[in-house]
Scaffold this motif. Structure first.
Motif, PDB file in Angstrom:
ATOM      1  N   VAL A  46       0.869  -1.207  -0.041  1.00 40.99           N
ATOM      2  CA  VAL A  46       0.028  -0.121   0.003  1.00 40.99           C
ATOM      3  C   VAL A  46       0.922   1.223   0.024  1.00 40.99           C
ATOM      4  N   ILE A  47       0.516   2.079  -0.759  1.00 37.94           N
ATOM      5  CA  ILE A  47       1.226   3.583  -0.770  1.00 37.94           C
ATOM      6  C   ILE A  47       0.403   4.547  -0.238  1.00 37.94           C
ATOM      7  N   LYS A  48       1.000   4.981   0.913  1.00 36.12           N
ATOM      8  CA  LYS A  48       0.241   5.997   1.648  1.00 36.12           C
ATOM      9  C   LYS A  48       0.538   7.351   1.511  1.00 36.12           C
ATOM     10  N   ILE A  49      -0.424   8.192   1.125  1.00 30.94           N
ATOM     11  CA  ILE A  49      -0.586   9.565   0.716  1.00 30.94           C
ATOM     12  C   ILE A  49      -1.069  10.459   1.876  1.00 30.94           C
ATOM     13  N   GLY A  50      -0.625  11.476   2.465  1.00 27.87           N
ATOM     14  CA  GLY A  50      -1.232  12.143   3.468  1.00 27.87           C
ATOM     15  C   GLY A  50      -1.937  13.594   2.747  1.00 27.87           C
ATOM     16  N   LEU A  51      -3.090  13.791   3.454  1.00 28.04           N
ATOM     17  CA  LEU A  51      -3.934  15.114   3.052  1.00 28.04           C
ATOM     18  C   LEU A  51      -4.096  15.803   4.541  1.00 28.04           C
ATOM     19  N   LEU A  52      -3.739  17.124   4.434  1.00 28.77           N
ATOM     20  CA  LEU A  52      -3.947  17.916   5.570  1.00 28.77           C
ATOM     21  C   LEU A  52      -4.982  18.964   5.200  1.00 28.77           C
ATOM     22  N   ILE A  53      -5.984  19.043   6.091  1.00 30.55           N
ATOM     23  CA  ILE A  53      -7.247  19.876   5.819  1.00 30.55           C
ATOM     24  C   ILE A  53      -7.513  20.709   7.025  1.00 30.55           C
ATOM     25  N   PRO A  54      -8.154  21.787   7.034  1.00 33.82           N
ATOM     26  CA  PRO A  54      -8.109  22.699   8.103  1.00 33.82           C
ATOM     27  C   PRO A  54      -9.240  22.307   9.186  1.00 33.82           C
ATOM     28  N   ASP A  55     -10.051  21.550   8.749  1.00 33.84           N
ATOM     29  CA  ASP A  55     -11.151  21.105   9.767  1.00 33.84           C
ATOM     30  C   ASP A  55     -12.037  19.974   9.129  1.00 33.84           C
ATOM     31  N   ASP A  56     -12.283  19.007  10.169  1.00 30.71           N
ATOM     32  CA  ASP A  56     -12.983  17.782   9.713  1.00 30.71           C
ATOM     33  C   ASP A  56     -14.395  18.242   8.970  1.00 30.71           C
ATOM     34  N   LYS A  57     -15.038  19.174   9.317  1.00 27.69           N
ATOM     35  CA  LYS A  57     -16.353  19.609   8.961  1.00 27.69           C
ATOM     36  C   LYS A  57     -16.305  19.913   7.462  1.00 27.69           C
ATOM     37  N   ASN A 111       1.225   1.066 -10.417  1.00 25.42           N
ATOM     38  CA  ASN A 111       2.675   0.026 -10.762  1.00 25.42           C
ATOM     39  C   ASN A 111       2.117  -1.490  -9.710  1.00 25.42           C
ATOM     40  N   GLY A 112       0.591  -1.672  -9.728  1.00 25.13           N
ATOM     41  CA  GLY A 112       0.232  -2.800  -9.247  1.00 25.13           C
ATOM     42  C   GLY A 112      -0.189  -2.512  -7.662  1.00 25.13           C
ATOM     43  N   HIS A 113       0.441  -1.349  -7.021  1.00 23.93           N
ATOM     44  CA  HIS A 113       0.100  -1.064  -5.464  1.00 23.93           C
ATOM     45  C   HIS A 113      -1.068  -0.397  -5.368  1.00 23.93           C
ATOM     46  N   LYS A 114      -1.811  -0.721  -4.573  1.00 15.85           N
ATOM     47  CA  LYS A 114      -2.880   0.209  -3.839  1.00 15.85           C
ATOM     48  C   LYS A 114      -2.631   1.523  -3.200  1.00 15.85           C
ATOM     49  N   ILE A 115      -3.328   2.522  -3.403  1.00 19.69           N
ATOM     50  CA  ILE A 115      -2.994   4.083  -2.803  1.00 19.69           C
ATOM     51  C   ILE A 115      -4.176   4.011  -1.645  1.00 19.69           C
ATOM     52  N   GLN A 116      -3.524   4.480  -0.526  1.00 20.84           N
ATOM     53  CA  GLN A 116      -4.426   4.823   0.783  1.00 20.84           C
ATOM     54  C   GLN A 116      -4.193   6.047   1.102  1.00 20.84           C
ATOM     55  N   LEU A 117      -5.408   6.938   1.196  1.00 20.52           N
ATOM     56  CA  LEU A 117      -5.332   8.164   1.809  1.00 20.52           C
ATOM     57  C   LEU A 117      -5.353   8.333   3.241  1.00 20.52           C
ATOM     58  N   VAL A 118      -4.391   9.063   4.005  1.00 19.88           N
ATOM     59  CA  VAL A 118      -4.531   9.422   5.273  1.00 19.88           C
ATOM     60  C   VAL A 118      -4.819  10.774   5.419  1.00 19.88           C
ATOM     61  N   THR A 119      -5.871  11.176   6.025  1.00 22.79           N
ATOM     62  CA  THR A 119      -6.341  12.376   6.301  1.00 22.79           C
ATOM     63  C   THR A 119      -6.166  12.802   7.662  1.00 22.79           C
ATOM     64  N   ARG A 120      -5.618  14.163   7.735  1.00 24.92           N
ATOM     65  CA  ARG A 120      -5.560  14.689   9.193  1.00 24.92           C
ATOM     66  C   ARG A 120      -6.071  16.117   9.277  1.00 24.92           C
ATOM     67  N   SER A 121      -6.652  16.613  10.264  1.00 28.92           N
ATOM     68  CA  SER A 121      -7.104  17.984  10.269  1.00 28.92           C
ATOM     69  C   SER A 121      -6.212  18.517  11.156  1.00 28.92           C
ATOM     70  N   MET A 122      -6.164  19.859  10.915  1.00 34.67           N
ATOM     71  CA  MET A 122      -5.303  20.841  11.487  1.00 34.67           C
ATOM     72  C   MET A 122      -6.139  21.746  12.370  1.00 34.67           C
ATOM     73  N   ALA A 123      -7.424  21.429  12.772  1.00 38.63           N
ATOM     74  CA  ALA A 123      -8.288  22.236  13.488  1.00 38.63           C
ATOM     75  C   ALA A 123      -7.736  22.235  15.005  1.00 38.63           C
ATOM     76  N   GLY A 124      -8.221  23.408  15.581  1.00 40.20           N
ATOM     77  CA  GLY A 124      -7.356  23.490  16.876  1.00 40.20           C
ATOM     78  C   GLY A 124      -6.631  24.900  17.254  1.00 40.20           C
ATOM     79  N   VAL A 125      -6.010  24.866  18.422  1.00 37.96           N
ATOM     80  CA  VAL A 125      -5.052  26.016  18.591  1.00 37.96           C
ATOM     81  C   VAL A 125      -4.015  25.999  17.680  1.00 37.96           C
TER      82      VAL A 125
END
Length: 381
Positions: free
Chosen positions: A36-47, A69-83
């Motif tokens: 699995v190939i992991k790619i990160g995504l940063l967003i401002p808020d889960d909403k 190239n035969g490998h599945k891609i997985q999205l890893v999402t994290r929110s930057m909400a907060g202080v």
């Protein structure tokens, strides 16, 4: 005390990065053999869902045909909400705990700087798909790329339209008191001074203001011929409505940030009737039409500019991985030299990671965006 703690948190996190990965891509733990190939995504808020939907759509399309190239891609999402400042930890976690191959960011300029610092120390590619702060590329970090036209580039396009095409001489700038809006307004004024035209009247308002009559009364008394708005979308819709109640004849211009995603459903493209905006996507070609149709079928809503840039950004990362065969050095070189035709138009980067190409404009007529003929070549300032 709170601001002191935030600063210390940021310093500690950066110190941790320096200690763990002083010289090389020590944290790039994914190997070509990983399934699995992991790619990160940063967003401002889960909403806020547009960036996630756009990135998911790109990954689903790739996985449907076997991934990369035969490998599945997985999205890893994290929110930057907060202080503010705690978002640094999200970038660090993506790199060290999730072992992502690259990070796509759909975040504001201040948070983008924090992510850039983290990825610089670890040599993980950071592709920004929303922040337009031009100082992000001024550090000349090889691992940073910006998918959106930066503030300098957007300003050049607006200035050409205002002064050269429309022959406006008395201009006003209205900007919100937030980091991104103030940065964009500052860059606009800097470039405007090179035109030898009269300096614009510059007015400010706070993010929690509801009534803009004080600012608008000054416009009336100054016989202004045009207004440039630097604001977040939830406030831009309100102030545009109040401007048009005073005079529908004064043209209003806006940057890409006005097309950002908000939680309030009342903010949509119809709020920008007659406003001249940076052309946020290739709305007028087959790619744009196909993207809108597929997005609406999948998520039961029309995509906005945030979704379009996230979709292109994820496709760009996937294509670079496909070409490079998950060799980290080749991956970086591939992105640096890439020529890609996305829903936001042709994509390629200069030596600092800024996007090259054309900055177009569009005007909203009867709730429909229409392209203006004039386009300005993106140049470096």
């Amino acid at each position: 005390m709170k601001s002191f703690n935030i600063i210390n948190l940021t310093i500690i996190l950066l110190a941790l990065l320096i200690f763990i990965a002083p010289n090389a891509r020590a944290v790039q733990n994914q190997k070509p053999s990983d399934e699995v190939i992991k790619i990160g995504l940063l967003i401002p808020d889960d909403k806020l869902v547009e960036a996630r939907f756009g990135a998911e759509m790109a990954i689903d399309n790739a996985n449907k045909f076997g991934g990369v190239n035969g490998h599945k891609i997985q999205l890893v999402t994290r929110s930057m909400a907060g202080v503010w400042g705690t978002g640094s930890k999200q970038a660090v976690d993506l790199i060290f705990n999730d072992n992502v191959w690259a990070i796509l960011g759909s975040i504001d300029g201040r948070n983008a700087h924090l992510v850039e610092q983290a990825t610089t120390k670890t040599r993980v590619v950071f592709l920004s798909a929303w922040a337009s702060d031009p100082t992000l590329s001024e550090a000349f970090v090889p691992w940073f790329f910006n998918l959106v036209p930066n503030d300098n580039q957007q300003a050049a396009s607006l200035i050409d339209e205002i002064y050269n095409q429309r022959k406006i001489s008395k201009l006003a700038i209205i900007s919100e008191r937030d980091y991104d809006s103030e940065m964009a307004a500052k860059k606009f004024v800097t470039i405007q001074k090179t035109t030898a035209k009269t300096e614009p009247l510059h007015l400010f308002y706070k993010s929690d203001d509801k009534d803009f009559s004080k600012q608008l009364n000054r416009l009336n008394n100054s016989k202004i011929e045009g207004i440039v708005l630097f604001a977040q979308p939830q406030n831009s819709a309100k102030i545009i409505k109040q401007i048009q109640q005073i005079s529908k004849a004064i043209p209003v211009f806006g940057t890409l940030s006005l097309m950002g995603e908000v939680e309030f459903k009342s903010v949509n493209i119809a709020n920008y009737e007659n406003v001249i905006l940076i052309n946020s996507e290739n709305l007028f070609g087959s790619k744009g039409a196909d993207f809108k149709k597929a997005f609406q079928n999948k998520f039961k809503k029309l995509p906005g500019a945030v979704a379009a840039y996230a979709f292109d950004g994820m496709n760009l990362i996937i294509e670079a991985i496909r070409i490079s065969g998950r060799d980290s050095e080749k991956f970086l070189k591939t992105l640096s030299a890439i020529h890609y035709n996305g829903v936001t138009g042709a994509i390629q980067f200069d030596a600092k990671g800024n996007r090259l190409g054309k900055v177009g404009l569009m005007q909203i007529k009867n709730g429909i965006p229409l392209a203006l003929d004039k386009q300005v070549t993106i140049i470096e300032y």
